[in-house]
Each structure stands twice: as C-alpha cells, then as structure tokens.
Motif scaffolding. Structure first.
Motif, short mmCIF file in Angstrom:
data_model
loop_
_atom_site.label_atom_id
_atom_site.label_comp_id
_atom_site.label_asym_id
_atom_site.label_seq_id
_atom_site.Cartn_x
_atom_site.Cartn_y
_atom_site.Cartn_z
N THR A 294 0.84 -1.20 0.00
CA THR A 294 0.00 0.00 0.00
C THR A 294 0.88 1.24 0.00
OG1 THR A 294 -0.06 0.20 2.41
CG2 THR A 294 -1.78 -1.19 1.38
N PHE A 295 0.27 2.38 -0.32
CA PHE A 295 1.00 3.64 -0.29
C PHE A 295 1.41 3.99 1.14
CE2 PHE A 295 1.04 8.45 -0.84
CZ PHE A 295 2.23 8.47 -1.55
N ASP A 296 0.54 3.76 2.10
CA ASP A 296 0.88 4.05 3.49
C ASP A 296 2.09 3.24 3.94
OD1 ASP A 296 -1.18 5.84 3.59
OD2 ASP A 296 -2.51 4.61 4.84
N ALA A 297 2.17 1.97 3.49
CA ALA A 297 3.34 1.16 3.83
C ALA A 297 4.60 1.74 3.20
CB ALA A 297 3.13 -0.28 3.37
N GLY A 298 4.47 2.22 1.97
CA GLY A 298 5.60 2.86 1.31
C GLY A 298 6.04 4.13 2.01
N LEU A 299 5.09 4.96 2.43
CA LEU A 299 5.42 6.17 3.18
C LEU A 299 6.15 5.83 4.47
CD1 LEU A 299 2.23 8.44 2.90
CD2 LEU A 299 4.29 8.49 1.50
N ALA A 300 5.66 4.82 5.18
CA ALA A 300 6.29 4.43 6.44
C ALA A 300 7.72 3.96 6.21
CB ALA A 300 5.46 3.34 7.10
N ALA A 301 7.93 3.23 5.13
CA ALA A 301 9.28 2.76 4.82
C ALA A 301 10.20 3.94 4.49
CB ALA A 301 9.24 1.78 3.65
N MET A 302 9.72 4.92 3.68
CA MET A 302 10.55 6.08 3.36
C MET A 302 10.88 6.88 4.62
SD MET A 302 10.99 5.68 0.14
CE MET A 302 10.53 3.93 0.07
N ARG A 303 9.91 6.97 5.52
CA ARG A 303 10.15 7.69 6.78
C ARG A 303 11.23 7.00 7.59
NH1 ARG A 303 5.28 7.43 8.69
NH2 ARG A 303 5.60 5.69 10.14
N GLU A 304 11.19 5.68 7.67
CA GLU A 304 12.19 4.95 8.44
C GLU A 304 13.56 5.02 7.77
OE1 GLU A 304 13.08 0.54 10.36
OE2 GLU A 304 11.05 1.01 9.68
N ILE A 305 13.59 4.99 6.44
CA ILE A 305 14.87 5.12 5.75
C ILE A 305 15.49 6.48 6.03
CG2 ILE A 305 15.91 5.33 3.45
CD1 ILE A 305 13.85 3.20 2.52
N ALA A 306 14.66 7.52 6.01
CA ALA A 306 15.16 8.88 6.27
C ALA A 306 15.72 9.01 7.69
CB ALA A 306 14.06 9.90 6.05
N ALA A 307 15.19 8.23 8.63
CA ALA A 307 15.62 8.30 10.02
C ALA A 307 16.75 7.33 10.33
CB ALA A 307 14.43 8.02 10.94
N ALA A 310 20.95 4.78 6.69
CA ALA A 310 21.04 4.65 5.25
C ALA A 310 21.23 6.02 4.59
CB ALA A 310 19.79 3.98 4.69
N SER A 311 21.93 6.02 3.45
CA SER A 311 22.15 7.25 2.69
C SER A 311 21.81 6.95 1.24
CB SER A 311 23.60 7.70 2.83
OG SER A 311 23.86 8.82 2.01
N VAL A 312 20.57 7.21 0.86
CA VAL A 312 20.14 6.93 -0.52
C VAL A 312 20.23 8.19 -1.36
CG1 VAL A 312 18.63 5.04 0.20
CG2 VAL A 312 17.70 7.36 0.02
N SER A 313 20.29 8.03 -2.67
CA SER A 313 20.33 9.18 -3.57
C SER A 313 18.95 9.50 -4.11
CB SER A 313 21.28 8.91 -4.75
OG SER A 313 20.86 7.77 -5.49
N VAL A 314 18.08 8.51 -4.19
CA VAL A 314 16.71 8.67 -4.68
C VAL A 314 15.80 7.93 -3.72
CG1 VAL A 314 15.07 8.17 -6.54
CG2 VAL A 314 17.43 8.79 -7.10
N SER A 315 14.71 8.57 -3.31
CA SER A 315 13.67 7.87 -2.54
C SER A 315 12.33 8.28 -3.12
CB SER A 315 13.74 8.23 -1.04
OG SER A 315 13.55 9.61 -0.83
N ARG A 316 11.68 7.34 -3.74
CA ARG A 316 10.44 7.65 -4.45
C ARG A 316 9.48 6.48 -4.30
NH1 ARG A 316 9.49 10.54 -10.06
NH2 ARG A 316 7.54 9.61 -10.76
N VAL A 317 8.23 6.79 -3.99
CA VAL A 317 7.21 5.75 -3.97
C VAL A 317 5.92 6.34 -4.53
CG1 VAL A 317 6.63 6.25 -1.54
CG2 VAL A 317 5.96 4.07 -2.56
N SER A 318 5.33 5.65 -5.50
CA SER A 318 4.10 6.09 -6.15
C SER A 318 2.89 5.50 -5.46
CB SER A 318 4.09 5.65 -7.63
OG SER A 318 5.14 6.25 -8.34
N ASP A 319 1.78 6.25 -5.44
CA ASP A 319 0.55 5.66 -4.93
C ASP A 319 -0.02 4.70 -5.97
OD1 ASP A 319 -0.66 7.33 -6.82
OD2 ASP A 319 -1.72 8.57 -5.35
#
Length: 564
Positions: A294-307, A310-319
């Motif tokens: 789900t999109f909410d799961a993707g948002l939660a993952a991006m939030r945890e990656i940001a915290a 990890a040091s990513v160059s691109v973080s993108r998730v589509s609904d």
C-alpha cells in the motif's frame, strides 16, 4: 542550446508517443474517457499569431546594441514569442490559442557579467522592465510580462554565460556561470571527474541560474541536497551594483543574503555566477525497483529510511493510481518478460498477500563505492522488508533512469487530444503526509465532480528529509462538453493548492511561486512574511524594473506612475 518549441515542451521533432506502449490507449480511455488514437487539436500556426509590435526606443536600442553587440539584440517575432512565457499548462494553452497580450519587446543575450551590468544600467536609464531568462522551463508564471505593462520589456537570455570557470578541488566547490544548461554543466564537470548531481525533470532545458532563482530540487536531492543546499556563493547584478556572496561554509552575518537570492525569481537582480558544491563521480550507481502492498506502507518505509543510517540518492514511492499508470506506459513485452511478470504476480498474490489494485511501485537509488552501495542496499532492504515490501531488481530502475526527463512531453501529447494535464507538488512533515495525500485527493476528486468530468489524480513521494518529504501530484481530465479548458483547469488546480495550505503543507516544494501560486503565499508564510518580501523588493528595486508582479505585487508601478 536550441530554444524550445514556442507552443510546447522540448525541441521540434521530439514528442511523446503511445504507439510503443500497447496498454496505454486502453488505460486512458478507461480512466478519463479519452481515445488517444489520433490528435484532435493543434496549436495555431505561427503565421496566424497576432504578435504585438516591438516598442524599443531608439536610445535604448542603441545602448543595448552597444552593450552586447547588435547581433545579440533580437526583435525577431519568433524569438520574442519563445521568450514570452514559461511552460506551465496555462502558458501552453494560451500560446496554442494565440493569446499574446504582452510579449518582450526585445531579447538581449549578454556574454559576461560586464555586459549584464551594461544591459541593466541601460534598462534602468530608460525605465524598462528586465526579465531574466534561463531555459524558459518555469511552470509557475515567472517569465510572462504583466499584461498592463506599458514600458519596454526586455528578456535577458543568459545562455551565453555557460562555463565552469574554476574548480576548488580541496573544497569541492565550482565557480560556474549561471546560464549553463544542465547537460553542459555535467559534461564540463564530468570531464574533470566531478558531478553536480542536480537532475530536475527540466534538466535538459533549464539552467543553473534558473534553478537558483526558483529554489529547484533534483531527483537525487536525498544525496546531493536541494539547490539551496548546494549553492554557496553568488554574484548578482542589481540596481545598486554587483552583489557578492562569498562561498563560506557557514556564517552568522545577520539574515542570509544568500537565502534572499534563492527563490527570488529575478526580483532582486540577474544572477551571473554561482559557487556550488560538486562531488567526485561515484564509483557505482544503482537505482532499484521495489513494490509495497500500500502507499501508506511505502510512506512508512521512506520515513524509516530517512531516520536510519542509510544514505540513498533517490527515494520515491508512487501511490496506486500512479503505479497503475506507470505499468500502462510499459513497452511491448517479450515472451520472457510475460513469463517473469506472471510469476511475480503469482508470488505477490499468493505468498505476500498483495492486492494488486493497491500495490505501489518505488525506486530507491544508491551511489558511492562498491562497499558503500552494498551496505546501503542491505540496510534499506531490511527496512523495506519490515514494511511488507520486496525488491524487484534493477530493470525497473534502469527504465526510470532512462525516461526520467521525458514526462513533460506528455502534456503536449494530451493537449493535442483535447485533454489537460498538470502537476502540483508540496512538502509536509512526516506526521501529516498521509492526511495531505488523502485530503488533497478528496479535494481534486470533488473538483472533478463539480465540473462533471472524469479526472485522474496520482501522486508520488520524493525528496525525503529528516522531518518530512515532498508529495508530487499529477492530474488529467477532458473538459466538459462546451467547457473552457483553462477555466475548468483553474477549478481543479485551486482545489489542490488550497488543500495543501489547509492541511499544513507548503504551496510549492520546488516549482516556485511566480504568479501561478502567489494567491496562497500569505497563507503559507503569513501576512508579515509577505510584508517582509514586499519591503525587500521595493528597497532593492524602487522603480519596479526587475520582473515586477512575481511572488508578490500586482500590476506594478507602470500602471500608476509616469516613466522616469
């Protein structure tokens, strides 16, 4: 750099096509009731345009020719029309209709800072309006002269200032002229082993000065930062002289003058040079595709990656709607592709319990040494797994990387078929992103219903930060029978923008203010914030000669004050 089409995005002969995307025609017919099989509309021919005559007083003409050379002073009608607007959907609709109430009276192309200074001095002495022009990619109304402007209007095209002047290897700083286009900047830096790492959608047709003037963000901002983070020093030609901001790493010399120039859209002067961060070319670069339930799961993952570490160059998730659109734009599959796709679908449904209608596509990028990339992939992989996601390999990421600058061409394709499509982007804290997504989607769908049209809205998260992220919305619809495309577009656009500020998000993350978003500025930065900007612009440019009416201000002094 060759100028873009006067009526659309990009270069003549380059266009989006559905012919190699077998699922797209049916998808668009289902979602917005439009058959894209063939074009049904077209812009007026250039010879059909009613182009206002150029009004350039002889004294000003002579001064400009003396400043830049007569061969670099143009009153050519096509040149003036190309420089009359940016590339917002409003700009494109009006250009295609031949709606040209005010275009620049001349296009001036200085070659260096001394010539820029001479151009501005000549303009001030003649009480002319000066609008800086980079690549013309603005989608916020930052380039169009005010319709009521009676003074001469000059478009100052900075494209001849296009060189990397110096690289300070010890400090990883480069002095660069502001008119350089993205590809030429990277070519010059790459030749010396460096990259700037700034890749907005408009990369191929936009300039360093334009990025700075609009506070741009690039697709790899998670690693390299936004343009505001990457810009350290500046040289700006202003009415009172050349402003110099030295490229120190930090300073406590009062309110930041550097920050005042960032996002100023030509209201404070003409940016001629910037000193910017550069980095060595990475040893390894990868963009991987992932799927989330789900999109909410993707948002939660991006939030945890940001915290995380990890040091990513691109973080993108589509609904889900954007994911479905992305799948519909795939080219024809080989037999092996179909076998692999079926196997993946079976696995997702049976082993992972995915609802394919809710599934969301994500891209995560990694850069650096082999060891660094391997370690980052490991950290991110664990986080993705905790949120129910899976990695689907490098192929989707490679395709995304190849096609990342093609998206703007789709607007012309749809306009040729009688449909409007546009984007609105924002940023909000992590705690509010789900609500911003939900409430903005509801507002846009309510606007479609109000108009009696079938519209399509999709969104992706990009540009993650410590405290939040950008949400980037795209929408499309076919106007109602007999309806005016521009008027109905405004209903949808305003609903989306109002939902942003009503839900604690900003009016724009990286597309600037211009005139397109200025009505929401007070809600975003408060009334005293607007007063501060007005005082800054009035104090720097008391004659309102520098791109008047952008960000704040209305018709400008030309409508109420006599020429000096």
């Amino acid at each position: 750099m060759t100028a873009m089409k006067w009526w659309g995005w990009g270069l003549d002969g380059v266009a989006f096509t559905h012919e190699d995307k077998p699922e797209l025609r049916g998808f668009i017919r289902e979602k917005i009731g439009l058959d894209i099989g063939q074009a049904t509309a077209a812009p007026l021919g250039f010879d059909e345009l009613a182009i206002p005559d150029a009004h350039l007083p002889d004294g000003l003409r002579a001064a400009l020719a003396g400043a830049v050379g007569s061969e670099h002073l143009s009153v050519d009608p096509l040149d003036r029309v190309v420089h009359a607007r940016g590339k917002s959907i409003r700009d494109l609709i009006r250009q295609r209709r031949g709606d040209l109430p005010r275009v620049p009276d001349a296009v001036v192309r200085p070659a260096d800072e001394a010539q820029v200074t001479a151009v501005l001095q000549a303009a001030l002495e003649a009480d002319a309006v000066v609008i800086p022009f980079g690549g013309g990619t603005s989608i916020s109304g930052s380039l169009e002269p005010e319709a009521t402007e009676t003074r001469p209007v000059l478009s100052v095209d900075m494209g001849r200032l296009d060189q990397v002047l110096e690289i300070d290897a010890a400090s990883r700083l480069a002095r660069v002229q502001a008119g350089v286009f993205g590809p030429h900047l990277e070519e010059q830096l790459n030749a010396q082993g460096y990259t700037f790492g700034h890749f907005p959608d408009s990369f191929t047709h936009s300039t360093l000065g334009g990025w700075i003037a609009t506070r741009s963000s690039g697709m790899q901002s998670d690693r390299y930062g936004d343009i505001a983070d990457m810009t350290r020093g500046l040289r700006v030609v202003t009415p009172s002289g050349t402003l110099v901001v030295r490229p120190v790493p930090s300073t406590s010399t009062g309110p930041s003058v550097r920050e005042m120039i960032l996002g100023s859209e030509g209201r404070l002067g003409l940016i001629t040079e910037a000193t910017v961060h550069v980095r060595p070319l990475p040893q390894r670069r990868e963009i991987l595709g992932y799927l989330f339930p789900t999109f909410d799961a993707g948002l939660a993952a991006m939030r945890e990656i940001a915290a995380s570490e990890a040091s990513v160059s691109v973080s993108r998730v589509s609904d889900a709607p954007e994911t479905q659109f992305s799948f519909a734009t795939r080219k024809a599959s080989t037999r092996m592709d179909k076998v692999q796709s079926k196997a993946l679908t079976t696995f997702l449904q049976r082993a992972k319990g995915f609802d394919l209608g809710s599934m969301c596509l994500s891209f995560l990028g990694y850069e650096g040494s082999d060891g660094h990339v391997t370690e980052q992939r490991r950290i991110v992989g664990r986080i993705v797994g905790r949120h129910g996601g899976i990695c689907i390999g490098t192929s989707p990421g490679q395709l995304y990387d190849q096609k990342k600058f093609d998206t703007p061409y789709i607007r012309d394709f749809l306009l040729d078929r009688g449909a409007a499509a546009d984007v609105s982007e924002t940023a909000a804290p992590w705690s509010q992103l789900e609500a911003v997504h939900r409430n903005t989607s509801a507002a846009a769908n309510a606007a479609f219903a109000q108009l009696g049209v079938t519209g399509y809205l999709m969104c992706h998260l990009s540009h993650s930060y410590h405290a939040g992220a950008c949400l980037y919305f795209t929408f499309a619809f076919v106007p109602s029978p007999g309806g005016d495309m521009l008027e109905e577009y405004d209903v949808v656009k305003q609903a989306i923008q109002q939902a942003f500020v009503d839900n604690g998000a900003t009016l724009s993350h990286h597309h600037a203010v211009g005139t397109e978003h200025s009505q929401w500025l007070e809600e975003d930065i408060s009334a005293p914030g607007v007063r501060l900007l007005e005082a800054l612009f009035d104090g720097t440019d008391p004659g309102a000669n520098l791109n008047p009416g952008k960000l704040v201000g209305g018709a400008g002094r030309a409508a109420t004050e006599p020429a000096r």
